[in-house]
Design an enzyme around this catalytic site. Structure first.
Site, PDB file in Angstrom:
ATOM      1  CD  GLU A  50      -1.790  -2.399   1.687  1.00 50.65           C
ATOM      2  OE1 GLU A  50      -0.499  -2.601   2.008  1.00 50.65           O
ATOM      3  OE2 GLU A  50      -2.723  -3.154   1.853  1.00 50.65           O
ATOM      4  CG  PHE A 112      -9.410  -9.365  11.479  1.00 53.47           C
ATOM      5  CD1 PHE A 112      -8.501  -9.636  11.786  1.00 53.47           C
ATOM      6  CD2 PHE A 112      -9.900  -9.398   9.913  1.00 53.47           C
ATOM      7  CE1 PHE A 112      -7.222 -10.040  10.952  1.00 53.47           C
ATOM      8  CE2 PHE A 112      -8.794  -9.756   9.095  1.00 53.47           C
ATOM      9  CZ  PHE A 112      -7.671 -10.480   9.446  1.00 53.47           C
ATOM     10  CD  GLN A 113      -7.078  -7.047   7.506  1.00 51.06           C
ATOM     11  OE1 GLN A 113      -7.989  -6.835   6.876  1.00 51.06           O
ATOM     12  NE2 GLN A 113      -6.027  -7.714   7.272  1.00 51.06           N
ATOM     13  CE  LYS A 162     -17.355  -6.755   4.094  1.00 43.62           C
ATOM     14  NZ  LYS A 162     -16.475  -6.763   2.792  1.00 43.62           N
ATOM     15  CG  MET A 462      22.525  13.061   2.997  1.00 46.50           C
ATOM     16  SD  MET A 462      23.551  14.204   2.148  1.00 46.50           S
ATOM     17  CE  MET A 462      22.515  14.800   0.749  1.00 46.50           C
TER      18      MET A 462
END
Lengths: 550, 172
Positions: A50, A112-113, A162, A462
């Site tokens: 993602e 969940f999630q 959802k 760097m």
């Protein structure tokens, strides 16, 4: 007509002119993905992660000026977007991030999630929403696009539970609300025009605002009318053509010696859509000494935030230029321009290896067009690209400035490539590349014409440079010592791998890389001790510029 | 360091207070009090924020606040042309032999007794914050068991209303 929430989302995206989305499916966005499947007209780029989707949507937006869109599922999908959203926020990139979430009934139960992504992203978005009422979905999406792409642009997140995706409501199509920047009253600019007319040694600094407001043409006209030298912040590169004789290049910590010298001599500094970040201003207290500072910015909060301006106008930079130009007469500043052009003589004293990166970056330009998008990651290679690749047009440099996100490049280059529909270049480093190299598979799946120049110095260059200069050469955890074979890695992903091992390889390998189809990874074996110079150490002034190491 | 009072009309929605307090934390603004309440308009809440800082912090706070989509109107209260009030509830130890003294003090300050028990009483006082501070100092020796202050609220005097102001951006 009655539509489900997921279908309303797709309709609203199309209404806003979105043709491409970047994302990754999951449990709480199944309905959205089903709607994408049934609709069949939205181009969806499936990334490997993602974070890659967020950076891709960002790169797409930077390359095209359109609002980028990314989609992720709830929980880890949503949190994986956060770095991408924060990157877009720091650089004022218009982005709409859509996340799924558990049903409204399950919110707050540690389902969940489930994660409070609205809470998490509050400090890194312009605004965000949790849509709990299907009747408000369409108006929320429309508002989100308006907010993302108006004023000082930025990311907006919409969290859609959802059940909202499956519930139905009446949908009425609507055209996107147009954003017209407020015109500027000429009175606000009269005094400034007088100051500019009287100034003997003016300097224009172009920031990201010049690109965000499409002000390049008027910036050019202003520079020519004033006969003033122009430099750019990292976000402003490309706003003014690098090949023009009045252009001095980057200003700030790794800006050019010419920009620093010109700045020191300037009596009037006109900051156009830039915010005097610490990487530009260095010692903020001493920055404005003996100068008149004029600041143009669309964000009131940026005016006087880092450096106190003597005169300021809060408005869209292009709108300011439109009004300012007719107020100014053609001014001859031959002596000033002559003085400035003498500052441009500068030797590349900072490279001692046999394959200096700048030679690759200089050669690169003969294989690209003026509008080729060049994305970078973050580190030495990024600064070298900013210093040595001549950016001629706005939206050609795709780079994470404010947040300085290593791992930005792969996703961003994919987004820029999809958005521009043209061969795109990514300049990256071996540190940054290892962070999100997984997105190579995305580029391969979509057969993207991407040339990746990997500046491979076997270290975090760097950070190593700072350790060399400020930490007594104690190279704590910056020598990478990876055994990655980049050519084999590229082949394994289904891309093409090539190597530039010495200076004589540069042109022939670049020629092959640009002729090849699909993504090409070029491993450029540069030296471990090359430095990015000039450098102004953090908090120091333009007088303290280091152009050579003793 | 000076104290400034900022009044704001904000969307009456969940999460708005978090946005605002989160902004203060992130930008390291030093807030003395923040008082939020409903208004005559259901869609809006009113906030009164007391900031301790300098002119620079005040300008940054108001400009950053103004950028939040949910913040509709902002004004910096004019010290000389506003009404300031705060409410205090304080539970004091009040055994029978001390009670008459406390009642005397309460009379001076025009406070109210709102609860009485054999050993304690609760006093209520409304006024400008410095009046409340003074009152607390006087009753402290009697033993403050607990107290609650609402934080300051403010309204400008006369016909001016926050809702009628032009957008804050237009005034700068």
């Amino acid at each position: 007509m009655k539509l489900s929430g997921a279908d309303i989302l797709i309709q609203c995206l199309k209404e806003q002119g979105t043709d491409t989305v970047f994302g990754y499916p999951g449990g709480c966005v199944l309905d959205i993905y089903d709607a994408i499947y049934r609709d069949g007209t939205l181009k969806h780029i499936l990334t490997a992660h993602e974070q890659g989707a967020a950076h891709a949507a960002d790169g797409y937006a930077r390359a095209t000026g359109k609002t980028g869109v990314c989609i992720a599922t709830s929980g880890p999908g949503a949190t994986n977007l956060v770095t991408g959203i924060a990157t877009a926020y720091m650089d004022s990139v218009p982005l709409v991030a859509i996340t799924g979430n558990v049903t409204v009934a399950n919110l707050g139960r540690d389902s969940f999630q489930e994660v409070d992504i609205a809470g998490i992203t509050m400090p890194v978005t312009k605004h965000n929403y949790i849509v709990k009422d299907i009747n408000k979905l369409a108006s929320t999406i429309r508002e989100a696009f308006y907010i993302a792409s108006s004023g000082r642009k930025g990311p907006v997140l919409i969290d859609i539970p959802k059940n909202i995706q499956t519930e139905q409501c009446e949908f009425t199509p609507a055209a996107p609300a147009p954003y017209l920047p407020k015109p500027v009253a000429p009175e606000k600019l009269k005094e400034i025009a007088d100051i500019l007319a009287k100034s003997k040694r003016p300097l224009l600094i172009a920031g990201g605002g010049c690109i965000g407001s499409n002000a390049s043409d008027n910036l050019f006209a202003l520079a020519k009318k004033m006969n003033a030298p122009v430099c750019a912040t990292l976000m402003g590169l490309g706003a003014y053509p690098a090949s023009d004789e009045q252009f001095l290049g980057l200003i700030g910590m790794h800006g050019t010696d010419a920009a620093a010298k010109t700045f020191r001599r300037a009596d009037t500094v006109i900051a156009c859509g830039m915010r005097f970040s610490d990487r530009v201003a260095g010692n903020r207290a001493a920055f404005a000494e003996g100068k008149t500072i004029i600041q143009f910015d669309i964000d009131a909060a940026e005016i006087d935030k880092n450096v106190k301006a003597d005169h300021s106008v809060m408005a869209d930079v292009n709108e300011i230029f439109k009004v300012l130009l007719p107020l100014l007469g053609q001014t001859d500043r031959k002596d000033w321009l002559k003085e400035v052009s003498a500052y441009k003589e500068y030797e590349n004293a900072n490279f001692d290896s046999s394959l200096p990166a700048y030679k690759i970056l200089r050669a690169l330009r003969s294989f690209t067009d003026a509008d080729t998008r060049v994305a970078t990651d973050v580190g030495q290679h990024q600064m070298w690209t900013a210093q040595y690749y001549p950016f001629e047009q706005p939206r050609t440099l795709i780079s994470s400035g404010g947040l300085g996100t290593m791992g930005f490049g792969m996703g961003a280059a994919i987004g820029a490539c999809v958005g521009s529909g043209k061969k795109t270049v990514l300049v990256t480093g071996d540190g940054s590349f290892h962070m999100n190299l997984n997105e190579l598979c995305t580029a391969v799946s979509h057969e993207l014409p991407l040339v990746i120049l990997l500046m491979d110095n076997n270290c975090l260059g760097m950070v190593r440079q700072w350790q060399t200069l400020f930490y007594g050469k104690r190279y704590s955890q910056t020598t990478l010592d990876r055994k990655t074979d980049y050519c084999k890695l590229a082949e394994a992903f289904g891309a093409t791998g090539m190597t530039i091992a010495s200076e004589k390889d540069i042109r022939p390998v670049l020629k092959k890389a640009f002729a090849a189809k699909g993504p090409v990874l070029v491993d450029c074996k540069i030296g471990i001790d090359d430095k990015v110079l000039p450098m102004i150490a953090p908090g120091k002034s333009f007088e303290d510029i280091i152009t050579k190491l003793g | 360091m000076k104290k400034y009072t900022i009044t704001a009309l904000v969307a009456n929605k969940s999460g708005v207070l978090t946005r605002i307090s989160g902004l203060f934390a992130r930008r390291a603004f030093n807030i003395e009090s923040l008082c939020a309440c409903t208004t005559e308009n259901q869609a809006l809440s009113r906030m009164t924020i007391v900031l301790s800082g300098d002119e620079y912090t005040l300008a940054q706070l108001t400009k950053q606040l103004d950028k939040l989509i949910d913040v509709k109107k902002i004004a910096i209260a004019d010290e000389n042309d506003s009404v300031y009030r705060e409410l205090l509830l304080v539970k004091v130890s009040a055994p029978a032999n001390k009670r008459s003294e406390l009642i005397e003090i309460k009379e001076v300050y025009k406070a109210k007794i709102v609860d009485l028990s054999p050993e304690t009483l609760i006093l209520e006082l409304t006024g400008e914050p410095n009046k409340l501070d003074g009152f607390i100092k006087v009753i402290e020796p009697y033993g403050i068991l607990e107290m609650a202050r609402t934080g300051m609220t403010a309204l400008s005097r006369g016909e001016k209303c926050l809702n009628d102001l032009v957008d804050y951006n237009e005034c700068i």
